[in-house]
Design an enzyme around this catalytic site. Structure first.
Site, short mmCIF file in Angstrom:
data_model
loop_
_atom_site.label_atom_id
_atom_site.label_comp_id
_atom_site.label_asym_id
_atom_site.label_seq_id
_atom_site.Cartn_x
_atom_site.Cartn_y
_atom_site.Cartn_z
N CYS A 1 21.58 16.43 63.35
CA CYS A 1 21.60 16.02 64.57
C CYS A 1 21.35 16.91 65.37
CB CYS A 1 23.00 15.26 65.21
SG CYS A 1 23.44 13.90 64.28
N ASN B 1 26.98 17.80 66.21
CA ASN B 1 26.21 18.19 65.24
C ASN B 1 26.97 18.71 64.17
OD1 ASN B 1 23.95 20.71 64.45
ND2 ASN B 1 23.95 18.71 63.32
N GLY B 2 27.03 18.03 63.10
CA GLY B 2 27.65 18.38 61.95
C GLY B 2 28.36 17.28 61.20
N TYR C 1 14.36 24.17 55.73
CA TYR C 1 13.65 23.02 56.26
C TYR C 1 14.02 22.57 57.41
CZ TYR C 1 12.64 17.95 56.16
OH TYR C 1 12.35 16.51 56.58
N ASP D 1 6.12 22.63 48.31
CA ASP D 1 7.29 21.78 48.82
C ASP D 1 8.30 22.49 49.18
OD1 ASP D 1 7.80 19.58 50.43
OD2 ASP D 1 7.60 18.18 48.91
N CYS E 1 24.53 27.64 57.46
CA CYS E 1 23.79 26.72 56.67
C CYS E 1 22.53 27.33 56.10
CB CYS E 1 23.32 25.00 56.84
SG CYS E 1 22.52 24.11 56.05
N GLY F 1 16.68 14.60 64.52
CA GLY F 1 17.31 13.07 64.32
C GLY F 1 16.47 12.23 65.07
N CYS G 1 26.24 29.01 53.46
CA CYS G 1 26.50 27.79 52.93
C CYS G 1 25.57 27.16 52.27
CB CYS G 1 26.90 26.69 53.97
SG CYS G 1 27.51 25.41 53.13
#
Length: 485
Positions: free
Chosen positions: A16, A117-118, A257, A360, A251, A42, A453
């Protein structure tokens, strides 16, 4: 119903995006622009809540920001010099208007709007306890748990109640809240999800990514630190650290990405990191070929890095149409296959007779890679090699990313050779976990104290997952004994 675009089906869903501002004329209009810049995080729904120092005003809707907030009359219904907004893809809770954020409630201290967000990984457990004590939930979102924890806290002030609520949460959160006492921005103690702070004149802004500041003409100030809580009001900016300090674990997939290439994350250009990932991929997994081709659009920076490192020409061998929405058709393999070409098509004149390397960002279920390899062969490629700019995705994410169940992940079902056979490529290779860390400027992954993470690759989850394994998290986040007053 099935989407015509398996490329969308086979990507990890963005979590998000949040954006908040305090002290700006027509704050809602600024938030709408900021949400435009965060739309990639999102696409399911969007919402804005504003505050005019007397009343809170909200507009939430399913769909994109442009379809819901570009009309002047909508912005005029959101007066005030403070506002927060949210773009959503559901990771917890059903799709539907009742789960669209910001969520808003009237507390004893006044209005409280929160954009999140999370993912709260013990939300189900907390919700059961709250319901047993009389709380009545209006949504199925994990974010509403935060509101109920604040509302039922025994502390006297809103700030103390908010901190009390945070100390009961497990998982990942970056929050932007608007209250009569000011705007609050905060990150979980591990800093899993991103949050940055900027200024637009005298107004203070929080956003998920720095690119949102570029769009609204704001100045980037700094990242909100892991475990930091910042209160912004007419008296100024106040920074609090209510948690005991622990090593952060942001993260790593933000760099692979999720974030826009033109954002700065963890102090680094996302675009530059992705190019370096491609270069590391070329060093680790070379192959003789004629062309390096990105899988649009997320594979492009890594493909550029791969081409530059390998000396193999970079070419746009897959052309993407940007004018195709997420249309829906009745199931049927033949029609579904034709629908693929509405959005992606092989550049046959370029590919025919060539050995190609497709780059990719990841492989999730494998349906995308299978279709693209088939597309290249149909266009006349003599060899098709796949190179992936992340390690194999073997584990689900429980921190705000909508990943399939583990048994649906291709890398959880097969080794690399099996995956290669599944997608029918001539070769398949992934960047190593140490190579990914090297691309981020680190010597490699520390197994004793991981810097980020990376659970989707390694299975090393940085928190206890109460709702998944039923264990209480009693040691992960040691808390300060004293409360903030």
């Amino acid at each position: 119903m099935l989407t015509t675009d398996p490329y969308d089906d086979d990507k990890l869903r963005e979590e998000c995006g949040v954006f908040g501002i305090w002290g700006a004329d027509t704050a809602a209009a600024v938030v709408a622009l900021g949400l435009h810049a965060l739309q990639h995080r999102g696409q399911e729904a969007a919402g804005i809540t504003s505050y005019d120092r007397n009343w809170f005003h909200s507009h939430r809707a399913v769909g994109h920001v442009a379809g819901n907030f570009d009309e002047d009359h909508i912005i005029r219904q959101l007066p005030g010099d403070a506002a927060c907004g949210h773009v959503r893809y559901s990771t917890t809770g059903e799709s539907g208007l009742r789960n669209v954020q910001p969520l808003y409630a009237e507390l004893s201290s006044g209005g409280f709007a929160v954009a999140h967000n999370g993912n709260i990984s013990n939300a189900r457990t907390l919700r059961q306890e709250l319901v047993q004590h009389g709380s009545i939930f209006q949504s199925t979102s994990d974010t509403e748990t935060i509101i109920h924890l604040v509302a039922t806290s025994s502390f006297k002030t809103l700030l103390d109640s908010f901190i009390d609520a945070l100390k009961q949460l497990e998982g990942a959160y970056s929050l932007v809240c608007i209250t009569p006492e000011g705007m609050i921005g905060c990150r979980d103690p591990l800093g899993i999800r991103p949050l940055v702070m900027g200024k637009l004149g005298d107004a203070v802004i929080f956003a998920s990514e720095s690119v949102a500041f570029d769009v609204v003409g704001a100045e980037f100030i700094r990242e909100v630190e892991p475990g930091e809580l910042i209160v912004v009001n007419d008296k100024g900016i106040r920074s609090l650290h209510p948690f005991a300090k622990i090593a952060p674990r942001p993260c790593i997939f933000e760099h692979v990405y999720f974030s826009r290439p033109d954002s700065i994350v963890d102090g680094q250009s996302v675009y530059s990191v992705r190019k370096q990932i491609g270069a590391e991929l070329a060093i680790e997994n070379p192959v003789e070929a004629d062309l390096v081709i990105p899988v649009p659009d997320s594979g492009t920076p890594a493909a550029i890095g791969y081409a530059q490192q390998s000396g193999i020409p970079f070419e746009l061998g897959i052309i993407r149409s940007h004018y195709v929405g997420r249309t829906f058709i009745q199931p049927g393999d033949k029609v579904r296959h034709l629908g693929v070409k509405l959005k992606h098509n092989a550049n046959q004149a370029l590919i025919e007779g060539k050995r190609v390397i497709l780059v990719d960002d990841s492989i999730v279920r494998g349906t995308t890679s299978t279709k693209i390899v088939e597309m290249m062969r149909d266009a006349g490629a003599t060899e098709v090699h796949m190179r992936i700019a992340s390690p194999p995705t073997r584990n689900s994410c429980f921190y705000g990313v909508d990943t399939p169940k583990r048994e649906k992940l291709l890398a959880a079902q097969y080794d690399v050779t099996g995956m290669q056979d599944y997608i029918k490529a001539d070769s398949l290779a992934f960047i190593s976990i140490d190579g990914l860390y090297r691309a981020l400027g680190e010597t490699g992954r520390s197994n004793d104290h991981p810097q980020r993470c990376d659970a989707c690759f390694t299975g090393d989850y940085p928190t206890t997952l109460t709702d998944q394994d039923g264990l209480a998290n009693v040691t992960q986040f040691p808390l300060l004994a004293e409360r903030v007053t």
